[in-house]
Design an enzyme around this catalytic site. Structure first.
Site, PDB file in Angstrom:
ATOM      1  N   ARG A 126       0.814  -1.240   0.000  1.00 48.73           N
ATOM      2  CA  ARG A 126       0.000   0.000   0.000  1.00 48.73           C
ATOM      3  C   ARG A 126       0.833   1.269   0.000  1.00 48.73           C
ATOM      4  NH1 ARG A 126      -3.145  -2.612   3.922  1.00 48.73           N
ATOM      5  NH2 ARG A 126      -4.832  -3.756   2.955  1.00 48.73           N
ATOM      6  N   LYS A 148       1.320  11.095 -10.883  1.00 45.33           N
ATOM      7  CA  LYS A 148       0.482  10.121 -11.594  1.00 45.33           C
ATOM      8  C   LYS A 148       1.318   8.910 -11.953  1.00 45.33           C
ATOM      9  CE  LYS A 148      -3.014  12.772 -14.078  1.00 45.33           C
ATOM     10  NZ  LYS A 148      -3.510  13.030 -15.446  1.00 45.33           N
ATOM     11  N   GLU A 190       5.577  17.696 -25.225  1.00 43.09           N
ATOM     12  CA  GLU A 190       4.964  18.078 -23.934  1.00 43.09           C
ATOM     13  C   GLU A 190       5.392  19.497 -23.549  1.00 43.09           C
ATOM     14  OE1 GLU A 190       2.657  16.237 -22.709  1.00 43.09           O
ATOM     15  OE2 GLU A 190       3.129  14.099 -22.865  1.00 43.09           O
ATOM     16  N   LYS A 223       4.392  22.768 -14.946  1.00 40.56           N
ATOM     17  CA  LYS A 223       3.631  21.573 -14.536  1.00 40.56           C
ATOM     18  C   LYS A 223       3.534  21.531 -13.009  1.00 40.56           C
ATOM     19  CE  LYS A 223       2.553  16.831 -14.812  1.00 40.56           C
ATOM     20  NZ  LYS A 223       2.757  15.524 -15.366  1.00 40.56           N
ATOM     21  N   GLU A 233      -6.727  16.534 -10.727  1.00 44.09           N
ATOM     22  CA  GLU A 233      -7.358  16.858 -11.998  1.00 44.09           C
ATOM     23  C   GLU A 233      -8.830  17.205 -11.858  1.00 44.09           C
ATOM     24  OE1 GLU A 233      -5.416  15.018 -15.510  1.00 44.09           O
ATOM     25  OE2 GLU A 233      -7.399  14.177 -15.745  1.00 44.09           O
ATOM     26  N   ARG A 237      -5.668  21.023 -13.904  1.00 42.99           N
ATOM     27  CA  ARG A 237      -4.736  20.034 -14.441  1.00 42.99           C
ATOM     28  C   ARG A 237      -5.209  19.469 -15.776  1.00 42.99           C
ATOM     29  NH1 ARG A 237      -1.387  15.349 -11.086  1.00 42.99           N
ATOM     30  NH2 ARG A 237      -0.250  14.595 -12.889  1.00 42.99           N
ATOM     31  N   ASN A 241      -3.910  17.973 -20.536  1.00 48.19           N
ATOM     32  CA  ASN A 241      -4.307  16.934 -21.484  1.00 48.19           C
ATOM     33  C   ASN A 241      -4.407  17.458 -22.912  1.00 48.19           C
ATOM     34  OD1 ASN A 241      -4.672  14.608 -19.786  1.00 48.19           O
ATOM     35  ND2 ASN A 241      -6.273  15.827 -18.810  1.00 48.19           N
ATOM     36  N   HIS A 244      -3.918  15.288 -25.954  1.00 45.78           N
ATOM     37  CA  HIS A 244      -3.829  13.898 -25.503  1.00 45.78           C
ATOM     38  C   HIS A 244      -5.045  13.045 -25.858  1.00 45.78           C
ATOM     39  CE1 HIS A 244      -0.261  15.284 -23.549  1.00 45.78           C
ATOM     40  NE2 HIS A 244      -0.032  14.116 -22.985  1.00 45.78           N
ATOM     41  N   HIS A 248      -3.539   9.871 -27.301  1.00 46.57           N
ATOM     42  CA  HIS A 248      -3.676   8.552 -26.665  1.00 46.57           C
ATOM     43  C   HIS A 248      -4.357   7.563 -27.608  1.00 46.57           C
ATOM     44  CE1 HIS A 248      -3.311   9.952 -22.181  1.00 46.57           C
ATOM     45  NE2 HIS A 248      -2.137   9.751 -22.753  1.00 46.57           N
ATOM     46  N   HIS A 261       4.899   8.341 -27.579  1.00 42.33           N
ATOM     47  CA  HIS A 261       3.888   9.162 -26.903  1.00 42.33           C
ATOM     48  C   HIS A 261       3.941  10.619 -27.391  1.00 42.33           C
ATOM     49  CE1 HIS A 261       1.240  10.532 -23.727  1.00 42.33           C
ATOM     50  NE2 HIS A 261       2.146  11.434 -23.378  1.00 42.33           N
TER      51      HIS A 261
HETATM   52  P1  NAD Z   1      10.531   5.743 -22.359  1.00 42.49           P
HETATM   53  O1  NAD Z   1      10.514   5.673 -20.887  1.00 42.49           O
HETATM   54  O2  NAD Z   1      10.076   4.564 -23.119  1.00 42.49           O
HETATM   55  O3  NAD Z   1      12.004   6.141 -22.831  1.00 42.49           O
HETATM   56  C1  NAD Z   1      12.269   6.235 -24.191  1.00 42.49           C
HETATM   57  C2  NAD Z   1      13.398   5.307 -24.644  1.00 42.49           C
HETATM   58  O4  NAD Z   1      14.644   5.917 -24.343  1.00 42.49           O
HETATM   59  C3  NAD Z   1      13.431   3.942 -23.985  1.00 42.49           C
HETATM   60  O5  NAD Z   1      13.873   3.007 -24.928  1.00 42.49           O
HETATM   61  C4  NAD Z   1      14.479   4.112 -22.898  1.00 42.49           C
HETATM   62  O6  NAD Z   1      15.109   2.898 -22.588  1.00 42.49           O
HETATM   63  C5  NAD Z   1      15.443   5.071 -23.548  1.00 42.49           C
HETATM   64  N1  NAD Z   1      16.159   5.967 -22.651  1.00 42.49           N
HETATM   65  C6  NAD Z   1      15.658   6.628 -21.591  1.00 42.49           C
HETATM   66  N2  NAD Z   1      16.564   7.474 -21.101  1.00 42.49           N
HETATM   67  C7  NAD Z   1      17.686   7.348 -21.869  1.00 42.49           C
HETATM   68  C8  NAD Z   1      18.944   7.986 -21.885  1.00 42.49           C
HETATM   69  N3  NAD Z   1      19.224   8.982 -21.025  1.00 42.49           N
HETATM   70  N4  NAD Z   1      19.856   7.577 -22.800  1.00 42.49           N
HETATM   71  C9  NAD Z   1      19.544   6.615 -23.693  1.00 42.49           C
HETATM   72  N5  NAD Z   1      18.358   5.998 -23.758  1.00 42.49           N
HETATM   73  C10 NAD Z   1      17.436   6.365 -22.847  1.00 42.49           C
HETATM   74  O7  NAD Z   1       9.625   6.955 -22.893  1.00 42.49           O
HETATM   75  P2  NAD Z   1       9.337   8.415 -22.382  1.00 42.49           P
HETATM   76  O8  NAD Z   1       9.058   9.168 -23.607  1.00 42.49           O
HETATM   77  O9  NAD Z   1      10.324   8.919 -21.429  1.00 42.49           O
HETATM   78  O10 NAD Z   1       7.977   8.249 -21.557  1.00 42.49           O
HETATM   79  C11 NAD Z   1       6.779   7.939 -22.172  1.00 42.49           C
HETATM   80  C12 NAD Z   1       5.771   7.494 -21.126  1.00 42.49           C
HETATM   81  O11 NAD Z   1       5.555   8.524 -20.173  1.00 42.49           O
HETATM   82  C13 NAD Z   1       4.407   7.155 -21.701  1.00 42.49           C
HETATM   83  O12 NAD Z   1       4.016   5.890 -21.247  1.00 42.49           O
HETATM   84  C14 NAD Z   1       3.494   8.211 -21.139  1.00 42.49           C
HETATM   85  O13 NAD Z   1       2.172   7.756 -20.956  1.00 42.49           O
HETATM   86  C15 NAD Z   1       4.173   8.530 -19.850  1.00 42.49           C
HETATM   87  N6  NAD Z   1       3.806   9.842 -19.295  1.00 42.49           N
HETATM   88  C16 NAD Z   1       3.448   9.903 -17.987  1.00 42.49           C
HETATM   89  C17 NAD Z   1       3.095  11.104 -17.420  1.00 42.49           C
HETATM   90  C18 NAD Z   1       2.735  11.177 -15.969  1.00 42.49           C
HETATM   91  O14 NAD Z   1       2.299  12.239 -15.520  1.00 42.49           O
HETATM   92  N7  NAD Z   1       2.920  10.137 -15.200  1.00 42.49           N
HETATM   93  C19 NAD Z   1       3.124  12.274 -18.192  1.00 42.49           C
HETATM   94  C20 NAD Z   1       3.504  12.193 -19.531  1.00 42.49           C
HETATM   95  C21 NAD Z   1       3.842  10.951 -20.064  1.00 42.49           C
END
Ligand code: NAD
Length: 359
Positions: A126, A148, A190, A223, A233, A237, A241, A244, A248, A261
């Protein structure tokens, strides 16, 4: 000696305040940063295969120097690993390791690692103390802040999740040096989103020759401001979106493989801008200004020739949809945002078809 430039952004959450610290080279100081906010010396570092190969040694070394006892678990890289199966494997590993409530979880990686490790930290026993060490433009500017966490289902993105605020976000922008160009760019969608919805100065920055660290920090600070006022949200917040709803849906339609993304969000912003023009909420000039920024950042302009009906059915499944009606965030100009829940399939079809999707 050059002075170290550290930017520390305060964030408020229902679980307390925390800081998002931008510290170039800060991975070497992870132990000190983590030790100051964690309840015990025991930590589990969660990373993905790509990031672990590049930065696990530095991270573990920094934790060891601060006398933290660190173990490490690695998940596969990429959105396709953002599943309940991955979470389940982490639960099993945590159980094997005897993780207890005072064990800190450190998510080292992009948004995928942050979301999955965050979800597991939110739910195992938890709730475990969590630190985000984001290593992508997307995660530093956006995903690591706000608490989130989520995993995807085949039916759609982020359908299972929880709010779980971290105790610290440590963004080391030096780690971006190894990030592949495509991911580097994707995260800037973003940043553009924040500029278009909330930050005229950030927009002007993106229209000029901008410095990456500054743009990421500005977006992160915005943010932080938004989620500090509206963590769950209930209102403001929602603005985050922007782009998105369509984004999405595109991601799901492409099986989380075809578009990153950020790439999907960039198409989503173009779609929202067109919808605003078509419905009179915005102007053609404002739409073009946004398109020009996205062009500059290197995002494709022509919308993929996907089926609008299919896209719409994914949009209706989105967790923000009500009674099957997708919710659209539209902008009239920076800072003037409207949330529309009643755009008809006909209007959406006209907008997307004019961008290149298949009616
Ligand atoms: P990701 O985490 O898949 O990273 C992208 C790629 O780059 C991966 O292959 C990773 O292994 C590689 N990588 C990461 N850092 C690296 C580095 N410094 N050097 C070399 N390679 C590296 O993708 P992302 O774009 O970071 O994140 C996308 C995700 O984030 C989505 O699932 C999205 O829904 C989520 N997201 C969440 C929120 C939230 O508020 N929680 C907000 C926006 C997006």
């Amino acid at each position: 000696m050059a002075t170290r430039h550290v930017v520390s952004i305060p964030v408020k959450s229902s679980a307390g305040r925390y800081r998002a610290v931008f510290d170039r080279g800060g991975l070497a100081r992870l132990g000190r940063h983590a030790g100051a906010v964690l309840p015990s010396e025991r930590v589990v570092l969660v990373s993905d295969a790509h990031v672990a190969a590049l930065y696990a040694e530095a991270a573990l070394g920094a934790l060891g120097r601060a006398r933290l006892r660190a173990e490490m678990v690695v998940i596969p890289a990429g959105e396709r690993a953002k599943t309940l199966e991955t979470a389940r494997r982490l639960y099993d590993q945590f159980a094997d390791m005897g993780v207890d409530r005072a064990t800190g979880i450190i998510a080292l990686g992009g948004g995928v690692v942050g979301d999955v490790a965050g979800f597991v930290a939110a739910t195992y026993l938890r709730g475990l103390p969590l630190i985000h060490v984001p290593t992508t433009t997307l995660a530093q500017a956006d995903a690591a802040i706000g608490g989130k966490t989520a995993v995807d289902l085949p039916a759609g993105k982020n359908l299972v999740g929880a709010f779980h605020a971290p105790r610290l976000v440590l963004a080391d922008t030096a780690t971006l040096a190894t990030l592949p160009d495509r991911h580097m760019r994707a995260g800037l969608a973003e940043v553009a989103k924040v500029a278009f919805t909330l930050e005229p100065e950030l927009l002007r920055l993106l229209e000029g020759a901008f410095e990456l660290d500054t743009a990421l920090q500005r977006a992160a600070a915005t943010k932080a401001r938004v989620v500090s006022r509206d963590e769950r949200e209930a209102g403001m917040r929602m603005v985050l979106n922007y782009g998105h709803t369509v984004g999405h849906a595109l991601e799901a339609l492409g099986g989380y493989r075809r578009w990153l993304h950020g790439e999907a969000v960039a198409f989503g912003i173009r779609a929202a801008a067109r919808l605003a023009t078509l419905t009179g909420a915005g102007t053609a000039a404002w739409e073009e200004r946004q398109n020009a920024v996205l062009d500059r950042l290197g995002f494709a302009r022509a919308f993929p020739p996907v089926s609008i009906a299919k896209l719409f059915s994914y949009m209706s499944l989105d967790k923000k949809a009500r009674a099957g009606a997708p919710v659209f965030v539209l902008t009239a100009r920076v800072g003037v945002v409207r949330v529309r829940r009643s755009l008809s399939l006909g209007t959406v079809t006209r907008a997307l078809a004019s961008l290149g999707a298949r009616p």
